[in-house]
Design an enzyme around this catalytic site. Sequence first.
Site, mmCIF file in Angstrom:
data_model
loop_
_atom_site.group_PDB
_atom_site.id
_atom_site.type_symbol
_atom_site.label_atom_id
_atom_site.label_comp_id
_atom_site.label_asym_id
_atom_site.label_seq_id
_atom_site.Cartn_x
_atom_site.Cartn_y
_atom_site.Cartn_z
ATOM 1 N N LYS A 181 0.821 -1.214 0.000
ATOM 2 C CA LYS A 181 0.000 0.000 0.000
ATOM 3 C C LYS A 181 0.855 1.265 0.000
ATOM 4 C CE LYS A 181 -0.740 0.523 5.001
ATOM 5 N NZ LYS A 181 -1.758 0.710 6.060
ATOM 6 N N ASP A 182 2.168 1.141 0.310
ATOM 7 C CA ASP A 182 3.056 2.298 0.301
ATOM 8 C C ASP A 182 3.641 2.589 -1.075
ATOM 9 O OD1 ASP A 182 2.693 2.664 3.014
ATOM 10 O OD2 ASP A 182 4.498 1.555 3.583
ATOM 11 N N ARG A 206 -8.500 8.122 4.449
ATOM 12 C CA ARG A 206 -9.406 7.039 4.047
ATOM 13 C C ARG A 206 -10.169 6.511 5.253
ATOM 14 N NH1 ARG A 206 -8.867 1.893 5.133
ATOM 15 N NH2 ARG A 206 -6.695 2.196 5.752
ATOM 16 N N ARG A 262 1.242 10.378 13.665
ATOM 17 C CA ARG A 262 2.328 9.692 12.990
ATOM 18 C C ARG A 262 3.070 8.857 14.022
ATOM 19 N NH1 ARG A 262 5.070 11.481 8.752
ATOM 20 N NH2 ARG A 262 6.023 9.425 8.937
ATOM 21 N N ARG A 281 1.906 4.914 18.541
ATOM 22 C CA ARG A 281 0.469 5.101 18.370
ATOM 23 C C ARG A 281 -0.336 4.439 19.485
ATOM 24 N NH1 ARG A 281 -0.866 5.638 12.057
ATOM 25 N NH2 ARG A 281 1.128 6.461 11.357
ATOM 26 N N CYS A 335 -2.267 7.601 -1.510
ATOM 27 C CA CYS A 335 -2.715 7.075 -0.222
ATOM 28 C C CYS A 335 -3.323 8.147 0.663
ATOM 29 C CB CYS A 335 -1.574 6.354 0.499
ATOM 30 S SG CYS A 335 -0.363 7.454 1.244
#
Length: 357
Positions: free
Chosen positions: A81-82, A129, A147, A153, A240
């Site tokens: 996905k990156d 998203r 981030r 996180r 993204c």
Amino acid sequence: MSSRRTLRLGTRRSALATTQSGWVADRLRALGHTVELVEVVTEGDTSTASLSSLGGTGVFAAALRRALLAGEVDLAVHSLKDLPTAPEPGLVVAAVPTREDPRDVLVSADGRTLGELGDGAVVGTGSPRRVAQLAALGMGLSFKDIRGNVDTRVAMVRDGALDAVVLARAGLARLGRLDEVAEAIDPLQVLPAPGQGALAVECRADDTDTLAVLAALEDADTRACVTAERALLAALEAGCSAPVGALAEVVEGEDGLELSLRGFVGSVDGSFDLRRSLVGPVGEAESLGRRLAAVLLEDGAAEIVGPEPRPPAGGDPGPRTDPRPPDPAGATGPHSVAAVDSSNPRSPERDSTERAL
């Protein structure tokens, strides 16, 4: 290939990246190859700026691709996905191994699920998203752009700075941390990012020896699924940082196996929530993705999805404008993300535009 040649595998230095790269290295070693991990520092690892301000898609891949093109490493492992959807001249995704579960998950205080968070709860994520789809659920949640690695996180929840964070299940699974998950989010609520949960093993297009070695890691079903998802993303001309979700699955149809693809495009405040789906032959994955993108664009996605500049390997992404409104009250952290007006929650049943095609 000489049996004495050592394959140099380029990897980012984060715990997740090295775990993913180590997984690939172990499979190559099991096939009799010698593999050395080579750490490469990327801008995405060192900057504290929001992902969209850094240029979105490609910020984690650029340094690895430079190292590949310079001959400093022989292969690199990316979270698929990156990777930008546009091909990188001189490089090829030689293998897409078997995919992990692509769903998003919730890590929350006291193990609360989405439905138990309550009106005004602050959810941390760096993904528009995720914000767009969670906002569209009409739960009155607020959001904070964050981030950092998984530890950073999750610590925001443990320390009380956030009520919850949303992460990719695949990353937690690879790190052995699924016990921290309060809920795996149903794709009917939040579709994952195109390619989420899959790895891309990249090498130089003219390195025939390495290409032959990596072919053993390929999983055909995963390749078909991510090809459809990324074709949809490319056709929408989105990166993204755009509110786009997609999930393809190989399913049993009336005439055998077929490819089912679902797509989402929405606005970050939850006011626009467009979901469509298509089914087609497994061997026509790219065409399926383009066709579903055309349906989404025809049905309104063109109003909110526009092209996002993608920096080349080593390129400067340049300045970007953040269109998002100020933080919700009570949110913490250096970057803003859209807040939902909890005084006027939307009804997903009333506003949903999903239909199967």
